[in-house]
Design a protein around this motif. Structure first.
Motif, PDB file in Angstrom:
ATOM      1  N   ALA A 158     -30.109  21.685  58.340  1.00 52.03           N
ATOM      2  CA  ALA A 158     -29.846  22.646  57.267  1.00 52.03           C
ATOM      3  C   ALA A 158     -28.370  22.628  56.878  1.00 52.03           C
ATOM      4  O   ALA A 158     -28.026  22.723  55.685  1.00 52.03           O
ATOM      5  N   LEU A 159     -27.483  22.501  57.852  1.00 52.14           N
ATOM      6  CA  LEU A 159     -26.049  22.427  57.571  1.00 52.14           C
ATOM      7  C   LEU A 159     -25.720  21.175  56.764  1.00 52.14           C
ATOM      8  O   LEU A 159     -24.950  21.234  55.788  1.00 52.14           O
ATOM      9  N   ILE A 160     -26.295  20.051  57.136  1.00 50.34           N
ATOM     10  CA  ILE A 160     -26.076  18.807  56.394  1.00 50.34           C
ATOM     11  C   ILE A 160     -26.590  18.952  54.962  1.00 50.34           C
ATOM     12  O   ILE A 160     -25.947  18.502  54.009  1.00 50.34           O
ATOM     13  N   ALA A 161     -27.759  19.580  54.802  1.00 54.70           N
ATOM     14  CA  ALA A 161     -28.308  19.798  53.453  1.00 54.70           C
ATOM     15  C   ALA A 161     -27.402  20.714  52.633  1.00 54.70           C
ATOM     16  O   ALA A 161     -27.204  20.487  51.432  1.00 54.70           O
ATOM     17  N   LEU A 162     -26.835  21.720  53.267  1.00 55.58           N
ATOM     18  CA  LEU A 162     -25.927  22.634  52.573  1.00 55.58           C
ATOM     19  C   LEU A 162     -24.652  21.914  52.138  1.00 55.58           C
ATOM     20  O   LEU A 162     -24.179  22.095  51.004  1.00 55.58           O
ATOM     21  N   ILE A 163     -24.106  21.085  52.997  1.00 58.53           N
ATOM     22  CA  ILE A 163     -22.919  20.303  52.651  1.00 58.53           C
ATOM     23  C   ILE A 163     -23.237  19.358  51.495  1.00 58.53           C
ATOM     24  O   ILE A 163     -22.434  19.185  50.570  1.00 58.53           O
ATOM     25  N   THR A 164     -24.431  18.757  51.539  1.00 56.33           N
ATOM     26  CA  THR A 164     -24.855  17.873  50.453  1.00 56.33           C
ATOM     27  C   THR A 164     -24.985  18.644  49.148  1.00 56.33           C
ATOM     28  O   THR A 164     -24.611  18.141  48.081  1.00 56.33           O
ATOM     29  N   LEU A 165     -25.493  19.855  49.226  1.00 60.97           N
ATOM     30  CA  LEU A 165     -25.628  20.689  48.030  1.00 60.97           C
ATOM     31  C   LEU A 165     -24.260  20.991  47.414  1.00 60.97           C
ATOM     32  O   LEU A 165     -24.088  20.890  46.192  1.00 60.97           O
ATOM     33  N   PHE A 166     -23.291  21.336  48.246  1.00 56.24           N
ATOM     34  CA  PHE A 166     -21.942  21.590  47.735  1.00 56.24           C
ATOM     35  C   PHE A 166     -21.329  20.325  47.141  1.00 56.24           C
ATOM     36  O   PHE A 166     -20.670  20.366  46.103  1.00 56.24           O
ATOM     37  N   GLY A 167     -21.539  19.187  47.794  1.00 56.80           N
ATOM     38  CA  GLY A 167     -21.038  17.922  47.266  1.00 56.80           C
ATOM     39  C   GLY A 167     -21.675  17.566  45.945  1.00 56.80           C
ATOM     40  O   GLY A 167     -21.007  17.091  45.014  1.00 56.80           O
ATOM     41  N   THR A 168     -22.984  17.802  45.836  1.00 50.41           N
ATOM     42  CA  THR A 168     -23.685  17.532  44.580  1.00 50.41           C
ATOM     43  C   THR A 168     -23.171  18.441  43.471  1.00 50.41           C
ATOM     44  O   THR A 168     -22.970  17.994  42.332  1.00 50.41           O
ATOM     45  N   ALA A 169     -22.932  19.699  43.789  1.00 48.28           N
ATOM     46  CA  ALA A 169     -22.402  20.633  42.791  1.00 48.28           C
ATOM     47  C   ALA A 169     -21.013  20.197  42.331  1.00 48.28           C
ATOM     48  O   ALA A 169     -20.694  20.270  41.134  1.00 48.28           O
ATOM     49  N   ALA A 170     -20.192  19.730  43.257  1.00 44.28           N
ATOM     50  CA  ALA A 170     -18.851  19.269  42.888  1.00 44.28           C
ATOM     51  C   ALA A 170     -18.930  18.034  42.000  1.00 44.28           C
ATOM     52  O   ALA A 170     -18.208  17.927  40.994  1.00 44.28           O
ATOM     53  N   LEU A 171     -19.811  17.089  42.343  1.00 42.90           N
ATOM     54  CA  LEU A 171     -19.950  15.881  41.527  1.00 42.90           C
ATOM     55  C   LEU A 171     -20.528  16.204  40.154  1.00 42.90           C
ATOM     56  O   LEU A 171     -20.146  15.606  39.144  1.00 42.90           O
ATOM     57  N   TYR A 172     -21.442  17.151  40.109  1.00 47.25           N
ATOM     58  CA  TYR A 172     -22.012  17.604  38.839  1.00 47.25           C
ATOM     59  C   TYR A 172     -20.925  18.207  37.953  1.00 47.25           C
ATOM     60  O   TYR A 172     -20.868  17.935  36.755  1.00 47.25           O
ATOM     61  N   SER A 173     -20.065  18.998  38.555  1.00 44.33           N
ATOM     62  CA  SER A 173     -18.985  19.634  37.809  1.00 44.33           C
ATOM     63  C   SER A 173     -17.980  18.611  37.294  1.00 44.33           C
ATOM     64  O   SER A 173     -17.553  18.679  36.146  1.00 44.33           O
ATOM     65  N   VAL A 174     -17.622  17.661  38.143  1.00 44.53           N
ATOM     66  CA  VAL A 174     -16.646  16.644  37.755  1.00 44.53           C
ATOM     67  C   VAL A 174     -17.183  15.765  36.633  1.00 44.53           C
ATOM     68  O   VAL A 174     -16.429  15.324  35.761  1.00 44.53           O
ATOM     69  N   ALA A 175     -18.495  15.534  36.623  1.00 43.38           N
ATOM     70  CA  ALA A 175     -19.101  14.673  35.601  1.00 43.38           C
ATOM     71  C   ALA A 175     -19.342  15.420  34.293  1.00 43.38           C
ATOM     72  O   ALA A 175     -19.985  14.889  33.391  1.00 43.38           O
ATOM     73  N   GLY A 176     -18.882  16.644  34.184  1.00 47.67           N
ATOM     74  CA  GLY A 176     -19.009  17.388  32.943  1.00 47.67           C
ATOM     75  C   GLY A 176     -20.375  18.016  32.736  1.00 47.67           C
ATOM     76  O   GLY A 176     -20.851  18.128  31.607  1.00 47.67           O
ATOM     77  N   GLY A 177     -21.023  18.414  33.809  1.00 48.49           N
ATOM     78  CA  GLY A 177     -22.308  19.095  33.690  1.00 48.49           C
ATOM     79  C   GLY A 177     -23.505  18.175  33.581  1.00 48.49           C
ATOM     80  O   GLY A 177     -24.528  18.552  33.025  1.00 48.49           O
ATOM     81  N   THR A 178     -23.386  16.979  34.116  1.00 51.46           N
ATOM     82  CA  THR A 178     -24.499  16.037  34.117  1.00 51.46           C
ATOM     83  C   THR A 178     -24.629  15.386  35.486  1.00 51.46           C
ATOM     84  O   THR A 178     -23.651  15.282  36.224  1.00 51.46           O
ATOM     85  N   LEU A 179     -25.841  14.971  35.822  1.00 50.26           N
ATOM     86  CA  LEU A 179     -26.053  14.337  37.126  1.00 50.26           C
ATOM     87  C   LEU A 179     -25.567  12.894  37.157  1.00 50.26           C
ATOM     88  O   LEU A 179     -25.337  12.341  38.223  1.00 50.26           O
TER      89      LEU A 179
END
Length: 93
Positions: free
Chosen positions: A30-51
């Protein structure tokens, strides 16, 4: 007489799939999944709101890694004992 380190000399009991799943370290996963979620959110934000181009690949790699974790954890221990030396040689090569 066979050497002691061979897998046939170990008397390992078979463990049911349900018990193997119960023995997984779920809080750690669960901790690894949570870290992945935060990383995905950061990458989503950096890419301008796209995956694309980063967050999508990040999620796919996480899913592949998670599947690999389950395959390794649910594989019979006797198989790992038999495959240890060949896998070690492949890793060295």
């Amino acid at each position: 007489m066979k050497p002691l380190f061979l897998a046939e000399n170990f008397d390992l009991p078979a463990v049911a799939l349900k018990k193997k799943l119960a023995l997984l370290n779920w809080p750690f996963l669960a901790l690894i999944a949570l870290i992945t979620l935060f990383g995905t959110a950061a990458l989503y934000s950096v890419a301008g709101g796209t995956l694309e181009p980063w967050a999508n690949r990040h999620v796919l790699r996480f899913c592949a890694g998670l599947a690999l974790v389950f395959v390794i954890a649910l594989t019979d221990l006797k198989w790992w004992m038999r495959a240890a030396y060949p896998l070690y040689l492949v890793a060295l090569i």
